[in-house]
Structure formats: structure tokens, C-alpha cells
Design an enzyme around this catalytic site. Structure first.
Site, PDB file in Angstrom:
ATOM      1  CG  ASP A  30      -2.159   0.849   1.025  1.00 49.31           C
ATOM      2  OD1 ASP A  30      -3.254   0.285   0.823  1.00 49.31           O
ATOM      3  OD2 ASP A  30      -2.041   2.101   1.064  1.00 49.31           O
ATOM      4  CE  LYS A  35      -5.326   2.245   4.120  1.00 49.86           C
ATOM      5  NZ  LYS A  35      -5.789   2.220   2.718  1.00 49.86           N
ATOM      6  CG  PHE A 149     -19.064 -12.172  -4.319  1.00 50.57           C
ATOM      7  CD1 PHE A 149     -19.641 -11.358  -5.271  1.00 50.57           C
ATOM      8  CD2 PHE A 149     -18.366 -13.294  -4.740  1.00 50.57           C
ATOM      9  CE1 PHE A 149     -19.551 -11.662  -6.632  1.00 50.57           C
ATOM     10  CE2 PHE A 149     -18.265 -13.609  -6.094  1.00 50.57           C
ATOM     11  CZ  PHE A 149     -18.863 -12.799  -7.041  1.00 50.57           C
ATOM     12  CD  GLU A 152     -17.172  -1.593   4.212  1.00 46.08           C
ATOM     13  OE1 GLU A 152     -17.483  -0.860   5.155  1.00 46.08           O
ATOM     14  OE2 GLU A 152     -16.871  -1.176   3.084  1.00 46.08           O
ATOM     15  CG  PHE A 254     -30.125  -7.376   0.988  1.00 46.03           C
ATOM     16  CD1 PHE A 254     -29.416  -8.162   1.875  1.00 46.03           C
ATOM     17  CD2 PHE A 254     -29.503  -6.262   0.447  1.00 46.03           C
ATOM     18  CE1 PHE A 254     -28.113  -7.856   2.216  1.00 46.03           C
ATOM     19  CE2 PHE A 254     -28.198  -5.941   0.782  1.00 46.03           C
ATOM     20  CZ  PHE A 254     -27.507  -6.744   1.665  1.00 46.03           C
ATOM     21  CB  ALA A 257     -38.668  -0.748   4.166  1.00 43.12           C
ATOM     22  CB  CYS A 265     -19.969  -1.759  -2.432  1.00 37.09           C
ATOM     23  SG  CYS A 265     -18.395  -2.061  -1.613  1.00 37.09           S
ATOM     24  CE  LYS A 328     -22.090  -3.696   6.201  1.00 36.56           C
ATOM     25  NZ  LYS A 328     -22.226  -4.919   5.437  1.00 36.56           N
ATOM     26  NE  ARG A 335     -15.721   3.501   1.526  1.00 33.92           N
ATOM     27  CZ  ARG A 335     -15.228   2.415   0.941  1.00 33.92           C
ATOM     28  NH1 ARG A 335     -14.559   2.517  -0.196  1.00 33.92           N
ATOM     29  NH2 ARG A 335     -15.387   1.214   1.486  1.00 33.92           N
TER      30      ARG A 335
HETATM   31  C1  UGA Z   1     -22.153  -5.109  -0.443  1.00 35.10           C
HETATM   32  C2  UGA Z   1     -22.612  -6.491  -0.854  1.00 35.10           C
HETATM   33  O1  UGA Z   1     -23.613  -6.982   0.053  1.00 35.10           O
HETATM   34  C3  UGA Z   1     -21.429  -7.465  -0.845  1.00 35.10           C
HETATM   35  O2  UGA Z   1     -21.850  -8.748  -1.311  1.00 35.10           O
HETATM   36  C4  UGA Z   1     -20.346  -6.911  -1.782  1.00 35.10           C
HETATM   37  O3  UGA Z   1     -19.195  -7.747  -1.785  1.00 35.10           O
HETATM   38  C5  UGA Z   1     -19.940  -5.521  -1.286  1.00 35.10           C
HETATM   39  O4  UGA Z   1     -21.079  -4.664  -1.293  1.00 35.10           O
HETATM   40  C6  UGA Z   1     -18.880  -5.004  -2.216  1.00 35.10           C
HETATM   41  O5  UGA Z   1     -19.205  -4.730  -3.385  1.00 35.10           O
HETATM   42  O6  UGA Z   1     -17.710  -4.971  -1.835  1.00 35.10           O
HETATM   43  P1  UGA Z   1     -21.606  -3.938   1.897  1.00 35.10           P
HETATM   44  O7  UGA Z   1     -21.482  -2.663   1.110  1.00 35.10           O
HETATM   45  O8  UGA Z   1     -20.570  -4.276   2.911  1.00 35.10           O
HETATM   46  O9  UGA Z   1     -21.686  -5.186   0.904  1.00 35.10           O
HETATM   47  O10 UGA Z   1     -22.990  -3.827   2.680  1.00 35.10           O
HETATM   48  P2  UGA Z   1     -24.430  -4.511   2.616  1.00 35.10           P
HETATM   49  O11 UGA Z   1     -24.585  -5.443   3.730  1.00 35.10           O
HETATM   50  O12 UGA Z   1     -24.731  -5.002   1.256  1.00 35.10           O
HETATM   51  O13 UGA Z   1     -25.355  -3.238   2.912  1.00 35.10           O
HETATM   52  C7  UGA Z   1     -25.405  -2.168   1.975  1.00 35.10           C
HETATM   53  C8  UGA Z   1     -26.396  -1.128   2.411  1.00 35.10           C
HETATM   54  O14 UGA Z   1     -27.726  -1.622   2.267  1.00 35.10           O
HETATM   55  C9  UGA Z   1     -26.279  -0.674   3.867  1.00 35.10           C
HETATM   56  O15 UGA Z   1     -26.374   0.735   3.915  1.00 35.10           O
HETATM   57  C10 UGA Z   1     -27.459  -1.324   4.545  1.00 35.10           C
HETATM   58  O16 UGA Z   1     -27.917  -0.592   5.645  1.00 35.10           O
HETATM   59  C11 UGA Z   1     -28.473  -1.321   3.421  1.00 35.10           C
HETATM   60  N1  UGA Z   1     -29.532  -2.341   3.557  1.00 35.10           N
HETATM   61  C12 UGA Z   1     -29.230  -3.654   3.574  1.00 35.10           C
HETATM   62  C13 UGA Z   1     -30.857  -1.930   3.641  1.00 35.10           C
HETATM   63  O17 UGA Z   1     -31.171  -0.729   3.619  1.00 35.10           O
HETATM   64  N2  UGA Z   1     -31.835  -2.879   3.770  1.00 35.10           N
HETATM   65  C14 UGA Z   1     -31.552  -4.205   3.788  1.00 35.10           C
HETATM   66  O18 UGA Z   1     -32.511  -5.012   3.896  1.00 35.10           O
HETATM   67  C15 UGA Z   1     -30.226  -4.604   3.693  1.00 35.10           C
END
Ligand code: UGA
Length: 438
Positions: A30, A35, A149, A152, A254, A257, A265, A328, A335
Site C-alpha cells: 500500500d 495504514k 463478495f 463489511e 435485503f 425498508a 459499494c 450500516k 462513504r
Molecule cells: C455489499 C454487498 O452486500 C457485498 O456482497 C459486496 O461484496 C460488497 O457490497 C462489495 O461490493 O464490496 P456492503 O457494502 O458491505 O456489501 O454492505 P451490505 O450489507 O450489502 O449493505 C449495503 C447497504 O444496504 C447498507 O447501507 C445497509 O444498511 C443497506 N440495507 C441492507 C438496507 O437498507 N436494507 C436491507 O434489507 C439490507
């Protein structure tokens, strides 16, 4: 195997540590000295449950090292590119500067038979262009695309025991064998545990990643669109989600609401996908993602509107307690965080916003120093006119409405994640507002 990982952010640091834990000899590269120093001490430079333990355990084997000297990748057979692909400012497109730079820095150090493995999320077609660059360089290295995939908050588990593995291999048979064999060795443990493996071409591998995130974003915006309809009909979106979620074809996950999705991401990946589809002359194929994005952003304003209504549209000088800043729970990542956005919008409207989060205050402060951050929950809600839940950390989910009621000035709550039982809060004398809830 000897492995290098270029880029030690949320993705690369976890990947490097996981690879070492699996028995490989790993060098992480890096450019950020702070870091690198933290990682070398066995400390995670960001909040990720389980990562400090993994760094310590992998570090103690002597198989995990970090450096800013790219020449130290020499001798590694597999080189993972795990740098960021943020959104270009003022455009929907993904910024490939860091990927291009990583490839450029790697080139002088590659040997015949080396495998460069793309992990970063990129617009479809990027791998083909990098493969051509490798071929032109005459290094004899080949390219594979192996999307990541991990989520976080669950990144360690997702890295050590992924739910699927995708290899995007060169079309040319000899290169495909070299890259495929190397990746099979890298992931030997997961493959022995029968983790599903999809072996495919570059374009499919790149698209698997963006389409998975597009699907997840669409699912969230679908239920948030239903929340908007629920709001004008008196229906309850949580019960609706439960009921449709029992259909195994739909599934309940997912379908939460609320204030919507954010993070490094989903938002930028759907925008990057739209930009790339436009370039390919197929913008109409993913035009629905524009609506997905718009629904998502509308939900943030809906939370703000609820607060304004509870304050009789006179927010000036009123105290608003914002619970959560990370995009989350189980993350310190702000971000494109809906929570931080809501806090900033309310501040812009003249409210005295106090915001708290168990992990994300430091990152939030760097982006928005104008907000009043409070470390303690009590210090945040004391004397508040409205309490707003925007990131559903356990600390905020399981509040006792009677106890919190003794701290605030007025019992007004906006539940931006539909985490509370409205009946319980109302019984304790609160004016309760959820999203898509009667
Ligand atoms: C997401 C994908 O879930 C991963 O599979 C992927 O590898 C990752 O992006 C990436 O591209 O690196 P992540 O961004 O860590 O993962 O978070 P998620 O768990 O997907 O949540 C994303 C957002 O959706 C959060 O703000 C969460 O609060 C929101 N969310 C999730 C909702 O508003 N409602 C839901 O039912 C679920």
C-alpha cells in the site's frame, strides 16, 4: 503459495490476512504509511470485527508482511489487485486510476508464469484491456478476474469461507490452465469444503460482481418503493416484507425498508454500471437502476421530512439526536452513508444536530467537521427534541423507550431503520414515525 496483495483497504487488508491464515505467504502493498504501520503492528486501520485477531494470528506465523515497496512482490506467483474504484467526481463512472496504476507498478516485477488477479470491482471490459497490456509487456504473466463478495462487518468470515468463488480466465487455453491452476491452489481449502465454483470468462466474472450488487440494490429499493406506497395507503411495509419474504423465490433478506443503502459499494457500483452500459450502447438495459438510485436517495429526505413534521417545520435551534453515522452497523465506513447524509441535511436546515456512533465518529468528523459529535449516548439524546435512528447498531436497537424518555426534552422518535416496535414506543408516550409504517 507466495502471494502479493496490492491495496490494503477494506478489501485488500482482509484478503491479505485471510490468505496468510489459509497458509499462504503474503506480502501486502500500500502507499499509506500509517495504514502499513498499523497493519504491521497487527492493528486494523479500520473497524472490522475479527480483523485484529486475524492480523495477530496470521502475523505470528511470519507469513504476513506489509510494505510500500512494490519491488517486494517479486517472487510471488499470484498478485491480487485490491485497490479502490471510487466514483469519478461529477460523473457516474468508476475511476480506474488506481487499478491502472497498480498494473503499471506491477509490470516491471512480473515473471513468466505469474498470475495477476483482479479483485477490484470494475466496469466490464476492464480485464480484457489489462490482459492486453500484460500481453504487450512481454512479461509472460497472465490475468484472471476473481471478484470479491465480502460484506463489511462480516469480511473475515466472507473471506475465509466465501459462499461462492468465481474465476474469470483467459480465453487462450494455455493461460487459462496456468491461471486456473494457480487460483485452485490459492482457494484449495474453500474448494475442498465444496464451496461452489464458477469458472468463466473475464466479462462474465466482471459482470457477476456488478450485477450481484445491482440486484441487491434493486431489492432494497423495491421494498423502499413499497414503503412509499404504504405511506399513502396506511399499509405496513414490515408486515408486507414478512409476507412476501415467505415465498422462497423472493426471500426475506435485503427486504429491510428504511433510510436505504449506502457504503463504498452499492451506490457507486450501480452508477458505474449505468455509465458502462451507456458506453456499450445498452443504457436502456439498466435504466431501471436510475430509479433504484432515486428511490434510495428519496428515503433520506423522507427521514428528514419526518423530523421536520415532528418539529412543526421549525427546526431552527431545535436539538436533534442522530443515532448512527456509519452506512450500516459493524462498520466505521461513512462513504455515501445515509445516516451521515441525514445528519448533514438536518444541520443545513438549522437544527442543532448531535450525532453519535460506536465506531464512525472519527471518519464522519473528517468529512463533516461542522457536526456536533458526541461519544456517549446520554450526551447525544439529553434534551433532544427528536431522536432519529439511522444506523441500527445493537446499542440503539434495543433501547428502553421509558428510560430514554426521561433524558429527552420531547418524546419524538423517527425510526429510520424500522427497528423499533411502534406500539411499545407509543405506549411510553412517544410520537413514533417509521418508514412505510402507519
Ligand atoms: C455489499 C454487498 O452486500 C457485498 O456482497 C459486496 O461484496 C460488497 O457490497 C462489495 O461490493 O464490496 P456492503 O457494502 O458491505 O456489501 O454492505 P451490505 O450489507 O450489502 O449493505 C449495503 C447497504 O444496504 C447498507 O447501507 C445497509 O444498511 C443497506 N440495507 C441492507 C438496507 O437498507 N436494507 C436491507 O434489507 C439490507
Amino acid at each position: 503459495m507466495r502471494i502479493s496483495v496490492i491495496g490494503c483497504g477494506y478489501l485488500g487488508a482482509v484478503h491479505a490476512a485471510a490468505m496468510a491464515e489459509l497458509g499462504h505467504d503474503v506480502i501486502g502493498v500500500d502507499v499509506d504509511p500509517e495504514k502499513l504501520a498499523a497493519l504491521t503492528r497487527g492493528e486494523a486501520p479500520f473497524f472490522e470485527p475479527g480483523l485484529p485477531e486475524l492480523l495477530v494470528s496470521a502475523g505470528s506465523t511470519g507469513r504476513l508482511r506489509f510494505t510500500d515497496d512494490i519491488s517486494e512482490v517479486r517472487g510471488a506467483q499470484v498478485h491480487f489487485i485490491a485497490v479502490g474504484t471510487p466514483q469519478v467526481k461529477g460523473s457516474n463512472a468508476a475511476d480506474l486510476r488506481f487499478v491502472d496504476a497498480a498494473v503499471g507498478q506491477l509490470l516491471p516485477h512480473l515473471s513468466p508464469g505469474d498470475v495477476v488477479v483482479g479483485k477490484s470491482t470494475v466496469p466490464v471490459g476492464t480485464a480484457g484491456a489489462i490482459a492486453a497490456r500484460l500481453a504487450e509487456s512481454g512479461t509472460g504473466a497472465v490475468l484472471a478476474w476473481n471478484p470479491e463478495f465480502l460484506r463489511e462487518g462480516f469480511a473475515v468470515k466472507d473471506s475465509l469461507t466465501p459462499d461462492r468463488i468465481v474465476f474469470g480466465l483467459p480465453s487462450e487455453p494455455e493461460g487459462a490452465v496456468v491461471a486456473g491452476d494457480a487460483l485452485r491452489e490459492v482457494y484449495a481449502r474453500a474448494l475442498a469444503d465444496d464451496t461452489p465454483l464458477v469458472v468463466t470468462d473475464y466479462a462474465t466474472a466482471e459482470l457477476v460482481k456488478v450485477s450481484a450488487n445491482a440486484f441487491l440494490a434493486t431489492k432494497i429499493s423495491f421494498i423502499n418503493a413499497m414503503a412509499e406506497i404504504a405511506e399513502v395507503t396506511g399499509a405496513d411495509v414490515t408486515q408486507l416484507a414478512d409476507a412476501i419474504g415467505f415465498d422462497a423465490r423472493i426471500g426475506r433478506r435485503f427486504l429491510g425498508a428504511g433510510v436505504g443503502f449506502g457504503g463504498g459499494c452499492l451506490p457507486k457500483d450501480i452508477r458505474g454500471f449505468m455509465a458502462r452500459a451507456d458506453e456499450l450502447g445498452r443504457g436502456e438495459s439498466v435504466a431501471f437502476l436510475k430509479e433504484v438510485d432515486a428511490i434510495n436517495l428519496r428515503r433520506r429526505q423522507r427521514v428528514v421530512d419526518h423530523v421536520l413534521e415532528l418539529l412543526d417545520h421549525a427546526p431552527f435551534g431545535k436539538t436533534v439526536a442522530v443515532l448512527g453515522l456509519a452506512f450500516k452497523p459493524h462498520s466505521d465506513d461513512v462513504r455515501d452513508s445515509p445516516a451521515l447524509d441525514v445528519a448533514v441535511r438536518l444541520k443545513g436546515l438549522g437544527a442543532d444536530v448531535r450525532a453519535t456512533d460506536p465506531q464512525a465518529i472519527g471518519n464522519a468528523r473528517r468529512l463533516h467537521p461542522q457536526l456536533d459529535y458526541r461519544e456517549s449516548f446520554e450526551g447525544t439524546v439529553s434534551g433532544a427534541d427528536v431522536v432519529v435512528l439511522v444506523t441500527e447498531w445493537d446499542e440503539y436497537r434495543y433501547l428502553d423507550p421509558d428510560a430514554v424518555g426521561t433524558l429527552v426534552a420531547s418524546r419524538n422518535v423517527v425510526d429510520g431503520r424500522n427497528s423499533y416496535d411502534p406500539a411499545r414506543w407509543r405506549a411510553a408516550g412517544w410520537s413514533y414515525r417509521g418508514l412505510g409504517k402507519p
